[in-house]
Design a protein around this motif. Structure first.
Motif, PDB file in Angstrom:
ATOM      1  N   ILE A  16       0.838  -1.199   0.000  1.00  0.00           N
ATOM      2  CA  ILE A  16       0.000   0.000   0.000  1.00  0.00           C
ATOM      3  C   ILE A  16       0.874   1.251   0.000  1.00  0.00           C
ATOM      4  N   HIS A  17       1.961   1.244   0.735  1.00  0.00           N
ATOM      5  CA  HIS A  17       2.875   2.393   0.748  1.00  0.00           C
ATOM      6  C   HIS A  17       3.442   2.648  -0.651  1.00  0.00           C
TER       7      HIS A  17
ATOM      8  N   VAL B  63       0.130   4.092  -2.798  1.00  0.00           N
ATOM      9  CA  VAL B  63      -0.481   5.387  -2.455  1.00  0.00           C
ATOM     10  C   VAL B  63       0.430   6.280  -1.639  1.00  0.00           C
ATOM     11  N   GLY B  64       1.590   5.809  -1.272  1.00  0.00           N
ATOM     12  CA  GLY B  64       2.510   6.606  -0.478  1.00  0.00           C
ATOM     13  C   GLY B  64       2.253   6.426   1.009  1.00  0.00           C
ATOM     14  N   ALA B  65       3.166   7.016   1.789  1.00  0.00           N
ATOM     15  CA  ALA B  65       3.032   6.935   3.245  1.00  0.00           C
ATOM     16  C   ALA B  65       3.000   8.350   3.793  1.00  0.00           C
ATOM     17  N   PRO B  66       2.294   8.621   4.829  1.00  0.00           N
ATOM     18  CA  PRO B  66       1.481   7.756   5.689  1.00  0.00           C
ATOM     19  C   PRO B  66       0.099   7.506   5.082  1.00  0.00           C
ATOM     20  N   VAL B  67      -0.451   6.377   5.438  1.00  0.00           N
ATOM     21  CA  VAL B  67      -1.775   5.983   4.972  1.00  0.00           C
ATOM     22  C   VAL B  67      -2.781   6.317   6.062  1.00  0.00           C
ATOM     23  N   LYS B  68      -3.870   6.969   5.665  1.00  0.00           N
ATOM     24  CA  LYS B  68      -4.934   7.314   6.615  1.00  0.00           C
ATOM     25  C   LYS B  68      -6.216   6.584   6.227  1.00  0.00           C
ATOM     26  N   ILE B  69      -6.816   5.940   7.204  1.00  0.00           N
ATOM     27  CA  ILE B  69      -8.063   5.197   7.001  1.00  0.00           C
ATOM     28  C   ILE B  69      -9.248   6.111   7.315  1.00  0.00           C
ATOM     29  N   ARG B  70     -10.259   6.078   6.452  1.00  0.00           N
ATOM     30  CA  ARG B  70     -11.518   6.776   6.714  1.00  0.00           C
ATOM     31  C   ARG B  70     -12.622   5.738   6.852  1.00  0.00           C
ATOM     32  N   ARG B  71     -13.291   5.769   7.995  1.00  0.00           N
ATOM     33  CA  ARG B  71     -14.376   4.809   8.247  1.00  0.00           C
ATOM     34  C   ARG B  71     -15.611   5.199   7.451  1.00  0.00           C
ATOM     35  N   ASN B  72     -16.260   4.188   6.919  1.00  0.00           N
ATOM     36  CA  ASN B  72     -17.523   4.370   6.233  1.00  0.00           C
ATOM     37  C   ASN B  72     -18.617   3.872   7.166  1.00  0.00           C
ATOM     38  N   ALA B  73     -19.674   4.635   7.289  1.00  0.00           N
ATOM     39  CA  ALA B  73     -20.742   4.268   8.225  1.00  0.00           C
ATOM     40  C   ALA B  73     -21.626   3.139   7.709  1.00  0.00           C
TER      41      ALA B  73
ATOM     42  N   ASP C  88       0.084   9.939  -2.494  1.00  0.00           N
ATOM     43  CA  ASP C  88       0.146   9.676  -3.932  1.00  0.00           C
ATOM     44  C   ASP C  88      -1.128   9.066  -4.504  1.00  0.00           C
ATOM     45  N   GLY C  89      -2.143   8.830  -3.710  1.00  0.00           N
ATOM     46  CA  GLY C  89      -3.366   8.241  -4.236  1.00  0.00           C
ATOM     47  C   GLY C  89      -4.286   7.780  -3.125  1.00  0.00           C
TER      48      GLY C  89
ATOM     49  N   VAL D  27      -6.898  -0.518  -5.377  1.00  0.00           N
ATOM     50  CA  VAL D  27      -6.199   0.716  -5.736  1.00  0.00           C
ATOM     51  C   VAL D  27      -6.037   0.722  -7.248  1.00  0.00           C
ATOM     52  N   ASP D  28      -6.555   1.757  -7.896  1.00  0.00           N
ATOM     53  CA  ASP D  28      -6.466   1.892  -9.358  1.00  0.00           C
ATOM     54  C   ASP D  28      -6.942   0.623 -10.069  1.00  0.00           C
ATOM     55  N   ASP D  29      -8.100   0.137  -9.682  1.00  0.00           N
ATOM     56  CA  ASP D  29      -8.715  -1.071 -10.246  1.00  0.00           C
ATOM     57  C   ASP D  29      -7.860  -2.323 -10.073  1.00  0.00           C
ATOM     58  N   GLN D  30      -6.923  -2.286  -9.179  1.00  0.00           N
ATOM     59  CA  GLN D  30      -6.100  -3.446  -8.861  1.00  0.00           C
ATOM     60  C   GLN D  30      -6.544  -3.966  -7.490  1.00  0.00           C
ATOM     61  N   ILE D  31      -6.956  -5.236  -7.428  1.00  0.00           N
ATOM     62  CA  ILE D  31      -7.439  -5.836  -6.180  1.00  0.00           C
ATOM     63  C   ILE D  31      -6.291  -6.599  -5.531  1.00  0.00           C
TER      64      ILE D  31
END
Length: 170
Positions: free
Chosen positions: A79-80, A83-93, A116-117, A143-147
């Motif tokens: 993942i780094h 999309v680069g580092a640091p990675v931040k998670i956003r919770r979905n309700a 970066d993404g 990420v970018d249609d890559q699973i």
């Protein structure tokens, strides 16, 4: 027949009506409780909904498997790189839960971003009802249609026996 009526009072009937003090209408002395009782019932109902909501939130977001999955995404080298580092998670309700008598399966459709993404994550956690233990079933990152499946990174790597070291050789 004069002997038969000797014991009776022979006074004339009183023509005036007898005045009896008026009896007030009977009111329930607990009548004042009714508005408080209705308010109390509504308060208890909303409090019960709030307690169940709070407990559900606690079970959904404060279990060790979910935190381990989030940590895996935040610390993943794959993942780094994407999309680069640091990675931040956003919770979905929009959390979905499937329940059965033995287990609860919770699916978290979270998203994450880096410098970066960004991408989405589908985290599936299984909670055993009998023991309350939680376990990661899947961490699927897009990420970018890559699973990418990150669930394998949560398992500790198996240490292979070094063939150069003496030991139990078959």
């Amino acid at each position: 027949m004069p002997g038969r009526c000797e014991g009776l009072n022979r006074e004339p009937l009183n023509s005036e009506p007898v005045t009896v003090p008026p009896v007030p209408p009977r009111r329930n002395r607990l009548f004042w409780i009714m508005p408080i009782g209705c308010f109390g019932l509504l308060t208890c109902w909303f409090a019960g909904i709030g307690i169940f909501g709070y407990l559900g939130y606690q079970q959904a977001y404060h279990n060790e498997a979910y935190h381990a999955a989030v940590g895996t995404i935040e610390q993943s080298a794959v993942i780094h790189r994407l999309v680069g580092a640091p990675v931040k998670i956003r919770r979905n309700a929009d959390v979905q839960a499937e329940t059965s008598p033995e287990v609860i399966r919770i699916t978290y459709p979270d998203s994450f971003s880096g410098p970066d993404g960004s991408g989405t994550a589908k985290i599936v956690v299984r909670i055993d009802r009998a023991t309350g233990k939680s376990k990661i079933e899947a961490i699927q990152v897009t990420v970018d249609d890559q699973i990418i499946n990150l669930a394998d990174e949560t398992e500790p790597p198996q240490q292979l026996a070094d063939p150069t070291q003496p030991g139990d050789a078959g």
